[in-house]
Write an enzyme that holds these catalytic residues in place. Structure first.
Site, short mmCIF file in Angstrom:
data_model
loop_
_atom_site.label_atom_id
_atom_site.label_comp_id
_atom_site.label_asym_id
_atom_site.label_seq_id
_atom_site.Cartn_x
_atom_site.Cartn_y
_atom_site.Cartn_z
CB SER A 15 25.30 36.59 55.28
OG SER A 15 26.16 35.70 55.82
CD GLU A 17 27.80 29.57 50.65
OE1 GLU A 17 28.42 29.90 51.55
OE2 GLU A 17 27.98 28.54 50.06
CB THR A 48 29.71 28.81 45.84
OG1 THR A 48 28.85 28.52 44.87
CG2 THR A 48 28.83 28.73 47.26
CG ASP A 108 36.56 21.18 47.84
OD1 ASP A 108 37.27 20.87 48.70
OD2 ASP A 108 35.20 21.24 48.08
CG PHE A 215 26.79 18.57 50.71
CD1 PHE A 215 27.68 18.56 49.60
CD2 PHE A 215 26.76 19.73 51.40
CE1 PHE A 215 28.31 19.64 49.34
CE2 PHE A 215 27.13 20.73 51.15
CZ PHE A 215 28.03 20.88 49.96
CG HIS A 265 27.05 32.26 55.83
ND1 HIS A 265 27.26 33.42 54.56
CD2 HIS A 265 27.46 31.39 54.83
CE1 HIS A 265 27.23 33.06 53.39
NE2 HIS A 265 27.61 31.70 53.49
P1 FAD Z 1 42.68 26.13 53.35
O1 FAD Z 1 42.46 27.33 54.62
O2 FAD Z 1 43.81 26.59 52.11
O3 FAD Z 1 42.84 24.86 53.91
C1 FAD Z 1 42.60 23.70 53.29
C2 FAD Z 1 43.40 22.43 53.80
O4 FAD Z 1 44.62 22.70 53.90
C3 FAD Z 1 42.84 22.51 55.48
O5 FAD Z 1 43.25 21.08 55.71
C4 FAD Z 1 44.31 23.31 56.10
O6 FAD Z 1 44.42 22.62 57.38
C5 FAD Z 1 45.42 23.01 55.21
N1 FAD Z 1 46.30 23.80 54.75
C6 FAD Z 1 45.77 25.31 54.96
N2 FAD Z 1 46.88 26.04 54.40
C7 FAD Z 1 48.14 25.08 54.53
C8 FAD Z 1 49.31 25.61 54.11
N3 FAD Z 1 49.74 26.70 53.77
N4 FAD Z 1 50.03 24.19 54.10
C9 FAD Z 1 49.62 23.14 54.33
N5 FAD Z 1 48.52 22.72 54.73
C10 FAD Z 1 47.61 23.94 54.63
N6 FAD Z 1 34.26 25.49 47.73
C11 FAD Z 1 34.40 25.94 46.61
O7 FAD Z 1 34.86 25.15 45.79
N7 FAD Z 1 33.61 26.99 46.25
C12 FAD Z 1 33.11 27.77 47.00
O8 FAD Z 1 32.67 28.94 46.87
C13 FAD Z 1 33.15 27.42 48.42
N8 FAD Z 1 32.61 28.11 49.32
C14 FAD Z 1 32.71 27.91 50.97
C15 FAD Z 1 32.31 28.57 51.81
C16 FAD Z 1 32.42 28.41 52.99
C17 FAD Z 1 32.11 29.40 54.09
C18 FAD Z 1 33.08 27.19 53.37
C19 FAD Z 1 33.14 26.67 55.06
C20 FAD Z 1 33.63 26.34 52.57
C21 FAD Z 1 33.51 26.46 51.17
N9 FAD Z 1 34.02 25.78 50.03
C22 FAD Z 1 33.86 26.31 48.74
C23 FAD Z 1 34.56 24.42 50.50
C24 FAD Z 1 36.28 24.94 50.55
O9 FAD Z 1 36.67 25.19 49.22
C25 FAD Z 1 36.77 23.65 51.02
O10 FAD Z 1 36.82 22.99 52.16
C26 FAD Z 1 38.24 23.38 50.62
O11 FAD Z 1 38.54 21.93 50.76
C27 FAD Z 1 39.25 24.27 51.77
O12 FAD Z 1 39.04 25.57 51.51
P2 FAD Z 1 39.74 26.71 52.55
O13 FAD Z 1 39.39 27.84 51.93
O14 FAD Z 1 39.22 26.35 53.96
O15 FAD Z 1 41.35 26.09 52.33
#
Ligand code: FAD
Length: 287
Positions: A15, A17, A48, A108, A215, A265
């Site tokens: 895929s 992105e 994204t 983020d 980055f 990906h």
């Molecule tokens: P989560 O899985 O929610 O985790 C975030 C953090 O909180 C981790 O440290 C985790 O251990 C902790 N955590 C998780 N759940 C809990 C809970 N219930 N209680 C306490 N702590 C918890 N960013 C963007 O803004 N837009 C995008 O389109 C985007 N695309 C991405 C695509 C990929 C493939 C990747 C790897 C990253 C992408 N990101 C994007 C970056 C991502 O949004 C950031 O890394 C963000 O900080 C974490 O997102 P997550 O969904 O992994 O969060």
């Protein structure tokens, strides 16, 4: 450099992105890059999403364009500062358009939003999507073989990753990394916890040292010292950086695929050349 097709795993998925363009010129360029990359026949594209909805319209437009041009496309989605109604409306839009795959994220945290949403972590978004749309969407989530930069510990990051899987994620895409051992170790730890979904490595081509270093510092991806030294040594010699970067990343991809990774990906950064070079080096055109 290899030109042998790496087709041992016929189920492997590939895929590309994109991020949404901010200008009309950028939008036209993105359409052209999509047109070129579509010729490589990836399984899907993804687009994204800015947390807090900052690129919500841009994401929706790019997803619509790519879908209308005949490609499978997965919008990224995060709660950010949006209300549940806004997220549900967007899900309905995608469903009506014929989209069947999503990348569900926390995103983020946008500064100044107060981040008051009750759906904050990605596992909560996965739960919401499953509760409201059943099994309509194949849900991808993010994971971090070198561990999310804000995680308390290796174990807690694994624990929260598993929560996303238990909430209904179908597969995962990793943050990029340049150390294949970090990936294989992570996959082993996940399996030991009972996580069986495909964990697809995210691949970042190397084209520019200072951007990559900045980055990587933000997202917690480690650039190995020897790669860093080599890239720094090339200074402004863009061709040498590209050539070396292609070699390093091609080898990484080969190691990952040969070691059983379920696909790749590619973070295209909306560029055609670097990804198509990796694609050709890996012999993926022969799939
Ligand atoms: P989560 O899985 O929610 O985790 C975030 C953090 O909180 C981790 O440290 C985790 O251990 C902790 N955590 C998780 N759940 C809990 C809970 N219930 N209680 C306490 N702590 C918890 N960013 C963007 O803004 N837009 C995008 O389109 C985007 N695309 C991405 C695509 C990929 C493939 C990747 C790897 C990253 C992408 N990101 C994007 C970056 C991502 O949004 C950031 O890394 C963000 O900080 C974490 O997102 P997550 O969904 O992994 O969060």
């Amino acid at each position: 450099m290899t030109t042998q097709p790496r087709s041992a795993n016929t189920q492997a998925r590939f895929s590309f992105e994109f991020f949404p363009a901010k200008t009309e010129v950028g939008e036209e360029k993105l359409k052209e890059v999509h047109r070129q990359l579509a010729l490589l026949k990836p399984d899907f594209f993804s687009v994204t999403y800015g947390a807090g909805g900052s690129t919500r319209d841009g994401t929706r437009q790019a997803v619509t364009n790519i879908h209308n041009a005949g490609s499978n496309v997965a919008p990224h989605l995060s709660f950010g500062g949006s209300s549940e109604e806004e997220i549900l409306a967007l899900l309905q839009y995608y469903k009506d358009l014929g989209i069947t795959r999503l990348v569900a994220l926390r995103g983020d945290v946008p500064s100044g939003t107060g981040a008051t949403s009750s759906y904050y972590y990605a596992n909560e978004l996965v739960e919401l999507v499953r509760r409201k749309t059943g099994n309509h969407f194949h849900i991808e989530v993010a994971c971090y073989p070198e561990i999310h930069p804000k995680s308390e510990s290796y174990e807690s990051d694994l624990y929260y990753f598993k929560k996303k899987v238990d909430a209904g994620a179908d597969s995962a895409i990793t943050q990029y990394f340049y150390n294949a051992d970090a990936y294989f170790y992570y996959v082993d730890r996940c399996k030991a916890l009972g996580v069986e979904i495909p964990i697809v490595p995210g691949i970042m081509p190397i084209t520019n040292y200072s951007n990559l270093a900045r980055f990587s510092g933000n997202c917690g991806a480690e650039i190995p010292r020897w790669v860093r030294q080599r890239l720094q040594g090339y200074g402004d010699d863009v061709d040498s950086i590209r050539q070396f970067g292609d070699e390093v990343v091609t080898r990484l991809c080969e190691t990952l695929l040969d070691g059983g990774a379920p696909g790749l990906h590619f973070y295209t950064m909306n560029q055609y050349t670097s990804v198509s070079t990796l694609w050709n080096n890996l012999g993926l055109g022969e799939r």
